[in-house]
Enzyme design. Structure first.
Site, PDB file in Angstrom:
ATOM      1  N   SER A 127     -15.697 -25.014  33.429  1.00 15.56           N
ATOM      2  CA  SER A 127     -16.601 -26.161  33.461  1.00 15.56           C
ATOM      3  C   SER A 127     -16.853 -26.604  34.907  1.00 15.56           C
ATOM      4  O   SER A 127     -17.408 -25.859  35.693  1.00 15.56           O
ATOM      5  CB  SER A 127     -16.022 -27.288  32.591  1.00 15.56           C
ATOM      6  OG  SER A 127     -16.993 -28.244  32.268  1.00 15.56           O
ATOM      7  N   GLU A 223     -13.800 -43.640  38.407  1.00 15.48           N
ATOM      8  CA  GLU A 223     -14.842 -44.458  39.031  1.00 15.48           C
ATOM      9  C   GLU A 223     -15.759 -43.609  39.909  1.00 15.48           C
ATOM     10  O   GLU A 223     -16.992 -43.681  39.820  1.00 15.48           O
ATOM     11  CB  GLU A 223     -14.211 -45.569  39.864  1.00 15.48           C
ATOM     12  CG  GLU A 223     -15.248 -46.483  40.531  1.00 15.48           C
ATOM     13  CD  GLU A 223     -14.606 -47.590  41.347  1.00 15.48           C
ATOM     14  OE1 GLU A 223     -15.354 -48.366  41.978  1.00 15.48           O
ATOM     15  OE2 GLU A 223     -13.356 -47.686  41.353  1.00 15.48           O
ATOM     16  N   HIS A 282     -15.698 -25.568  23.893  1.00 13.94           N
ATOM     17  CA  HIS A 282     -15.818 -25.713  25.342  1.00 13.94           C
ATOM     18  C   HIS A 282     -14.485 -25.486  26.048  1.00 13.94           C
ATOM     19  O   HIS A 282     -14.445 -24.989  27.159  1.00 13.94           O
ATOM     20  CB  HIS A 282     -16.360 -27.104  25.688  1.00 13.94           C
ATOM     21  CG  HIS A 282     -16.620 -27.298  27.146  1.00 13.94           C
ATOM     22  ND1 HIS A 282     -17.407 -26.439  27.894  1.00 13.94           N
ATOM     23  CD2 HIS A 282     -16.191 -28.254  28.023  1.00 13.94           C
ATOM     24  CE1 HIS A 282     -17.473 -26.851  29.149  1.00 13.94           C
ATOM     25  NE2 HIS A 282     -16.728 -27.942  29.255  1.00 13.94           N
TER      26      HIS A 282
END
Length: 301
Positions: A127, A223, A282
């Site tokens: 990924s 974040e 995945h």
């Protein structure tokens, strides 16, 4: 560490470049002549023969190097190669940094390979780690002996599942300190079930749950990742072609590597082969671990 007991992600001037994929253009960030500044990555290196190209595992978003520690050990034992597992910036024990770009993550990896004196490597990236591996291969093909990308395309993916929905779920965790590790995982599993139906994805998320000073924390800089969401999901717009042997592993039903992307991928990686692992989802290395390792070993032989 104990999470694995549940199963024993070109720099330069601001000029515009045309990529090998027709019609894709890139505005390079203005980062100075030296490119992104690398950060010192946390890693673990398993020893092996110097004569064989080392193998480097690169984890996906919201994970860390522990996700591949079983595969790394198996590969080192069966092939005699050095095997490196790495925490990407903003993940695991590596530093946090506002720049989440693939150019920056590639620079981190280049600096680590130079520090360790590792020659051309086999890069295996899942990924986000796959896109990092592709970036390095396109930028510095002389550093990459072979390339394996696990269920990810270098192109932007329409109708991609919203993987960032996981962030508020994981950030809202409040696991009692007096629970054992197995009890904490059981609690987290039940908490995530209504939102994350795929058990392999839940197990994948367990990997980044660490116990620090008695408290369970999610060891991801969510974040910064959230702030650069579009950058992380966008097409890799790197000038270059990688002509080394390349393997793309996927599930034929995966939205992360649609067959419609294959022709353009072949422009970037002319020696690519695509291998389907049915029903692997995945998180291929968790859902179909034996098939995953079998394909890797076959590709290396």
């Amino acid at each position: 560490m104990w999470a694995r007991n549940w199963r024993s992600l070109l720099w330069g001037s601001s000029r515009l470049w045309i990529s090998p994929i027709q019609g894709v253009r890139r505005s390079l960030a203005t980062m100075g002549s030296s490119g992104p500044r690398p950060v010192p990555l946390s890693y673990k290196l398993l020893d092996g023969q110097d004569a064989l190209p080392p193998v480097v595992f690169l984890h996906g978003m919201f994970s860390n190097k522990k996700i591949f520690q079983t595969e790394a050990k198996t590969l080192a034992q069966q092939t005699g190669r050095k095997v490196l597992i790495v925490d990407a910036r903003n993940h695991g024990e590596s530093p946090h940094c506002p720049d989440c770009s693939y150019e920056a993550m590639s620079a981190d990896l280049q600096a680590l390979l130079q520090k360790l004196g590792l020659g051309p490597c086999v890069l295996i990236g899942h990924s986000m780690g796959g896109k990092t591996a592709m970036t390095l291969a396109l930028q510095k093909p002389e550093l990459v002996e072979r390339l394996v990308s696990v269920d990810i395309s270098p192109l932007v993916i329409p109708d991609l599942p919203d993987v960032f929905k996981i962030i508020p779920l994981m950030e809202s965790l409040n696991i009692p300190e007096d629970l054992s590790d197995s009890q904490a995982f059981e609690l987290l599993n039940e908490y995530l079930k209504p939102f994350v139906t795929d058990s392999s994805i839940r197990q994948y998320l367990f990997n980044s749950l660490d116990r620090t000073n008695g408290k369970y924390v999610w060891n991801v800089n969510s974040e910064n990742l959230q702030q650069q969401k579009q950058l992380l999901l966008d097409t890799l717009q790197i000038q270059g072609v990688y002509r080394g042997r390349t393997l793309f592993l996927t599930d034929s039903h995966s939205p992360f590597l649609p067959p419609s992307h294959y022709p353009k991928i072949k422009l970037l990686f002319p020696e690519v082969q695509f291998q389907n692992i049915p029903d692997s989802g995945h998180i291929t290395h968790i859902k179909k671990p034996h098939e995953f390792m079998s394909n890797i070993l076959s590709f290396l032989s």
